[in-house]
Design an enzyme around this catalytic site. Structure first.
Site, PDB file in Angstrom:
ATOM      1  N   CYS A   1      51.065 -12.861 -11.716  1.00 28.69           N
ATOM      2  CA  CYS A   1      50.775 -12.164 -10.451  1.00 28.69           C
ATOM      3  C   CYS A   1      51.281 -10.724 -10.443  1.00 28.69           C
ATOM      4  O   CYS A   1      50.528  -9.784 -10.148  1.00 28.69           O
ATOM      5  CB  CYS A   1      51.308 -12.958  -9.267  1.00 28.69           C
ATOM      6  SG  CYS A   1      53.113 -13.026  -9.121  1.00 28.69           S
TER       7      CYS A   1
ATOM      8  N   HIS B   1      55.517 -14.099  -5.038  1.00 26.39           N
ATOM      9  CA  HIS B   1      54.102 -13.917  -5.372  1.00 26.39           C
ATOM     10  C   HIS B   1      53.600 -12.608  -4.767  1.00 26.39           C
ATOM     11  O   HIS B   1      54.029 -12.203  -3.694  1.00 26.39           O
ATOM     12  CB  HIS B   1      53.256 -15.085  -4.852  1.00 26.39           C
ATOM     13  CG  HIS B   1      51.867 -15.098  -5.411  1.00 26.39           C
ATOM     14  ND1 HIS B   1      51.583 -15.517  -6.688  1.00 26.39           N
ATOM     15  CD2 HIS B   1      50.673 -14.715  -4.866  1.00 26.39           C
ATOM     16  CE1 HIS B   1      50.279 -15.413  -6.909  1.00 26.39           C
ATOM     17  NE2 HIS B   1      49.715 -14.924  -5.816  1.00 26.39           N
TER      18      HIS B   1
ATOM     19  N   HIS C   1      44.400 -11.627  -6.616  1.00 26.08           N
ATOM     20  CA  HIS C   1      45.686 -12.034  -7.184  1.00 26.08           C
ATOM     21  C   HIS C   1      45.468 -12.991  -8.342  1.00 26.08           C
ATOM     22  O   HIS C   1      44.361 -13.513  -8.550  1.00 26.08           O
ATOM     23  CB  HIS C   1      46.578 -12.678  -6.108  1.00 26.08           C
ATOM     24  CG  HIS C   1      46.125 -14.043  -5.677  1.00 26.08           C
ATOM     25  ND1 HIS C   1      46.978 -15.111  -5.537  1.00 26.08           N
ATOM     26  CD2 HIS C   1      44.890 -14.519  -5.340  1.00 26.08           C
ATOM     27  CE1 HIS C   1      46.324 -16.176  -5.134  1.00 26.08           C
ATOM     28  NE2 HIS C   1      45.053 -15.855  -5.008  1.00 26.08           N
TER      29      HIS C   1
END
Length: 358
Positions: free
Chosen positions: A273, A321, A333
């Protein structure tokens, strides 16, 4: 005397023996049944497996960000150690050169030092020339005295460099130990997730894969509707990026759609990520830190109501994240090993904050 005799034990026989044996077998069967029931582990449903796998992916992602941070620090420590060793080598060479020069001077002084200067003056055919040479020699001696002091200073500085290099080496070893620990955690979580998925039947795995493909088709459809268009024909309702750097980062992220998730990867063919957001802004000439918890402090915080394309959006309380906001409540993402880089709504995960870096 008979009353003092020990009573005889009578053996079981006939109906009594059969009854005892039956009861014993029944008891053993009951215990076995109970124990078997107590130790039996019901087979998890597909939904339970998916929930456990998703949880393991989340835990692996947290460990991945810790690994990324430890690797960044280890790389810096290794670079600093390498620089210190190079500088120590250069200074050692200069010190050796200065020592050789002083050695030559000492040899020359030894060879001429046996003759008293007054005797040299008396024996000289040209006293004025001798005095002139003596004056120059005195100045040379002063210069050499300064050189000796310089050599001593270089020795001290070199010792200090070696001490600092030793400290850097210990720091590097500590960082490398952290790397190994976090890598073991990541690989352990991912391995456990693979083992859980392997327990599913072929039909159950096929259903999960079909559901995942359905999600991907929805993502591609959303991406097609929201993808940047030429300036002459902007997408309906699309929000324009505030500057060229943010626009380039968004463009990079769209081109990365479908790329696989690989923990620790920063592109160009696979990402985790924070690796995706770092690579997107690297393509725009903006240097971002490696980890989510460092990236959130890399720019100016912005509220969710004021998000613009190119902003970094963060999720979960531990800031584990990150995605790249692309407008219309959507982000791009890298989710986890079971899903490639994709377009997704911000509401897919618990929102934690946003940062504008360009």
């Amino acid at each position: 005397m008979a009353q003092h005799r020990k009573p005889k034990h009578r053996s079981l026989s006939g109906h009594t023996a059969r009854t005892a044996a039956t009861l014993a077998l029944a008891s053993a069967a009951t215990v076995t049944a109970v124990e078997g029931t107590g130790h039996a582990e019901p087979r998890p449903t597909t939904g339970e497996v998916k929930a456990k796998v998703d949880k393991l992916y989340r835990e692996a992602e947290i460990a991945t960000e810790k690994y990324n941070g430890a690797k960044e620090k280890a790389d810096r420590a290794e670079s600093a150690l390498r620089d210190l060793r190079d500088e120590a080598a250069r200074r050692t060479e200069r010190l050796n050169s200065a020592r050789r020069s002083l050695g030559s001077l000492a040899t020359a002084q030894y060879r001429s030092g046996g003759v008293d200067p007054s005797v040299q003056l008396a024996l000289s055919a040209d006293p004025d020339a001798f005095l002139d040479r003596a004056s120059r020699a005195d100045r040379v001696g002063q210069r050499h005295a300064a050189e000796i002091a310089g050599v001593r200073r270089q020795v001290r500085e070199l010792d200090q460099l070696h001490t600092e290099a030793d400290d850097r080496l210990q720091d590097l070893k500590s960082r490398q130990a952290d790397l190994r620990k976090h890598k073991k955690t990541v690989t352990g979580k991912l391995g456990e997730a693979r083992r859980l998925l392997a327990r599913l039947t072929a039909e159950e795995r096929a259903r999960l894969a079909a559901a995942e493909r359905g999600n991907e088709r929805q993502d591609r459809a959303r991406a097609s509707r929201a993808a940047p268009r030429p300036a002459a024909a902007p997408a309906p309702g699309a929000t324009k990026a505030p500057n060229a750097r943010a626009a380039q980062a968004v463009s990079y992220a769209y081109k990365a759609l479908g790329s696989p998730y690989v923990w620790g990867a920063t592109g160009p063919n696979a990402f985790d990520c924070s690796g995706l957001t770092q690579a997107a802004y690297r393509s725009a000439g903006v240097s971002l830190p490696r980890t989510t918890y460092a990236q959130i402090d890399a720019g100016r915080r912005v509220p969710r109501s004021q998000l613009q394309p190119g902003d970094l959006v963060f999720f979960y309380s531990g800031i584990s994240h990150v995605g790249l906001y692309v407008g219309d409540g959507q982000m791009i993402h890298a989710p986890n090993p079971s899903a490639p880089v994709r377009l997704a709504p911000l509401d897919e995960m618990p929102f934690a904050g946003a940062t504008r870096v360009a």
